[in-house]
Design an enzyme around this catalytic site. Structure first.
Site, short mmCIF file in Angstrom:
data_model
loop_
_atom_site.label_atom_id
_atom_site.label_comp_id
_atom_site.label_asym_id
_atom_site.label_seq_id
_atom_site.Cartn_x
_atom_site.Cartn_y
_atom_site.Cartn_z
CD GLU A 1 -3.07 -0.94 2.38
OE1 GLU A 1 -2.96 -0.17 3.18
OE2 GLU A 1 -3.86 -1.92 2.42
CD GLU B 1 -3.48 -5.84 4.11
OE1 GLU B 1 -4.17 -5.14 4.53
OE2 GLU B 1 -2.01 -5.77 4.12
C1 FCB Z 1 -4.11 -1.97 5.72
C2 FCB Z 1 -2.70 -2.32 5.95
C3 FCB Z 1 -2.79 -3.42 6.97
C4 FCB Z 1 -3.94 -3.22 8.12
C5 FCB Z 1 -5.43 -3.04 7.45
C6 FCB Z 1 -6.40 -3.35 8.44
O1 FCB Z 1 -4.35 -0.66 5.15
O2 FCB Z 1 -2.05 -2.82 5.02
O3 FCB Z 1 -1.42 -3.43 7.83
O4 FCB Z 1 -3.78 -2.34 9.24
O5 FCB Z 1 -5.26 -2.06 6.73
#
Ligand code: FCB
Length: 447
Positions: free
Chosen positions: A171, A354
């Site tokens: 990110e 994620e």
């Molecule tokens: C993302 C991050 C991760 C975590 C999630 C909830 O932005 O990559 O580390 O904090 O959010």
């Protein structure tokens, strides 16, 4: 207790990878051990008012000491893969020097994962920049991109093809915009121009590191992880709202994806906000656009946008389901996003690196009932299946997160884990969602 899991499900494909994810600073603790140096997140946590309750990463999930049992816990879940990140401050605690103790920690982790038959997915940078680099400007300093390439070279030499998949960055939008533009994350600076310059240097660092990574680990996959929140106009019939939502995506999606895929930045930014445009040197974009083996996508929620006096404004809709972060639950936007990106770009294979949600979980009589999270996963997995049916080349899905952990500016207040962590005792307890996931994975394998 069983997932809705039809015969026709694309998840029955045995090569589709299911995993869980974490990041070094969020779980490791031991932030002063084995020569690890201070990171920008240690400094940020120590700055009053920056992190909820003044929480910090000094202990976190104590994973640095409990890594072995944590990996066994991952194996018990039955996943195919584990996504983790490397703490740069452990590897290069003093500028220009390599700390073999830091490297050894990750070598042990990777060896054990391979022994357990779990594929290691490694992210080299998940936000914990050594403070000594921030002291010289951090991601605003072009030099930091070259420093990252050095670190990536060292790390991929050390771990080589033991790792299945390497991502340069997690990110970059958050590192650049939350860190240097809006001030919510370390190092806490607030300037639009800084945000875009940091973003360019992060992408440049990716481009500089990639050839070294490929040379050191020729059999591994190499890519990057981006986070996307698709933007929807508040009034889909109002042109100003439509334009505002589009501009939100130009900044949040295309500013990061377009240079990687097409070696250009979105012109909309230059036209509408010329002062935000960063310094880019000749050759930078060609480096950034070198082919990648996969794109990691992190998805949590969507944005609803209206045209405001000073540009796009985020709207908080009433009456929609939300998580403990206040983020809207919107699985439909997830499949739309994936399909839209697939139509717009010539993308490499995609991994969902994620996806997950925070809820106010508590341990009662030894159980954690997190029904909302089970539903969230079910519905988002369905959304992934829809995208696959529509032709999106999706190869894997990682739940965020393996266990509750340090949620950045929210500290330990927000719980994203499949596994509950009682921070006082460091006890881990499988939540209902972990059991669901376990069941799902068993069913998929026909066990
Ligand atoms: C993302 C991050 C991760 C975590 C999630 C909830 O932005 O990559 O580390 O904090 O959010």
């Amino acid at each position: 207790m069983s997932f809705d899991f039809p015969e026709s499900s694309p998840f029955r494909r045995s090569d589709f990878v299911f995993g869980v994810a974490t990041a070094a600073f969020q779980i490791e603790g031991a932030n002063q051990e084995d020569q690890r140096c201070e990171s920008i997140w240690d400094r940020f946590c120590a700055t009053p008012g920056k992190v909820v309750n003044g929480d910090d990463g000094s202990i976190a999930c104590d994973h640095y000491h409990r890594w072995e049992q944590d990996l066994e816990m991952i194996a018990e879940l039955g996943v195919d893969a584990y996504r983790l990140s490397i703490a740069w401050p452990r590897i290069m605690p003093v500028e220009g020097q390599v700390n073999s103790t830091g490297i050894a920690f990750y070598q042990r982790l990777i060896t054990k994962l391979n022994e357990l038959g779990i594929k290691p997915f490694v992210t080299l940078y998940h936000w914990d920049l050594p403070q000594y680099l921030e002291d010289r400007g951090g991601w605003l300093n072009r030099e930091t991109a070259y420093k990252f390439a050095e670190f990536a070279d060292i790390m991929t030499k050390a771990l080589g093809d033991q790792v299945t998949s390497y991502a340069t960055f997690n990110e970059p939008l958050c590192s650049a915009f939350l860190g240097y533009r809006f001030g919510d994350h370390a190092p806490g600076l607030k300037d639009d121009k800084f945000g875009f310059q940091a973003a360019h240097h992060l992408l440049l660092a990716h481009g500089l590191a990639l050839p070294k990574m490929r040379a050191n680990a020729p059999k591994a996959d190499h890519g990057i992880v981006l986070n996307f929140a698709p933007a929807y106009p508040l009034d889909p019939n109002n042109q100003a709202d439509i334009d505002a939502a589009d501009f939100d995506e130009q900044q949040g999606i295309h500013w990061f994806l377009q240079p990687l895929m097409e070696a250009t930045y979105p012109e909309a930014i230059r036209q509408q906000q010329p002062l935000w445009w960063p310094t880019i040197l000749p050759g930078d974009l060609e480096l950034i656009a070198a082919p990648i083996d996969f794109l990691g996508i992190n998805y949590y929620t969507r944005h609803v946008i209206k045209a405001g006096e000073h540009g796009p404004e985020h709207v908080r809709l009433e009456g929609v389901e939300r998580t403990d972060m206040g983020w809207e639950v919107c699985p439909e936007a997830f499949s739309h996003l994936l399909i839209k990106l697939h139509q717009r770009y010539d993308l490499p294979p995609i991994f969902i690196t994620e996806n997950g949600m925070a809820s106010a979980d508590s341990l009662q009589d030894g159980e954690v009932v997190d029904q909302q999270r089970c539903d969230y996963y079910q519905r988002h997995l369905d959304a992934v299946a829809v995208a696959i049916e529509q032709g999106v080349d999706l190869r894997g899905y990682f739940a965020w997160s393996l266990m509750d952990n340090f949620e950045w500016a929210y500290g330990y207040d927000k719980r994203f884990g499949l596994v509950y962590v009682d921070y006082a005792s460091q006890q881990r307890v499988f939540k209902q969602s972990a059991k669901y996931f376990q069941q799902f994975l068993k069913q998929r394998k026909g066990i």
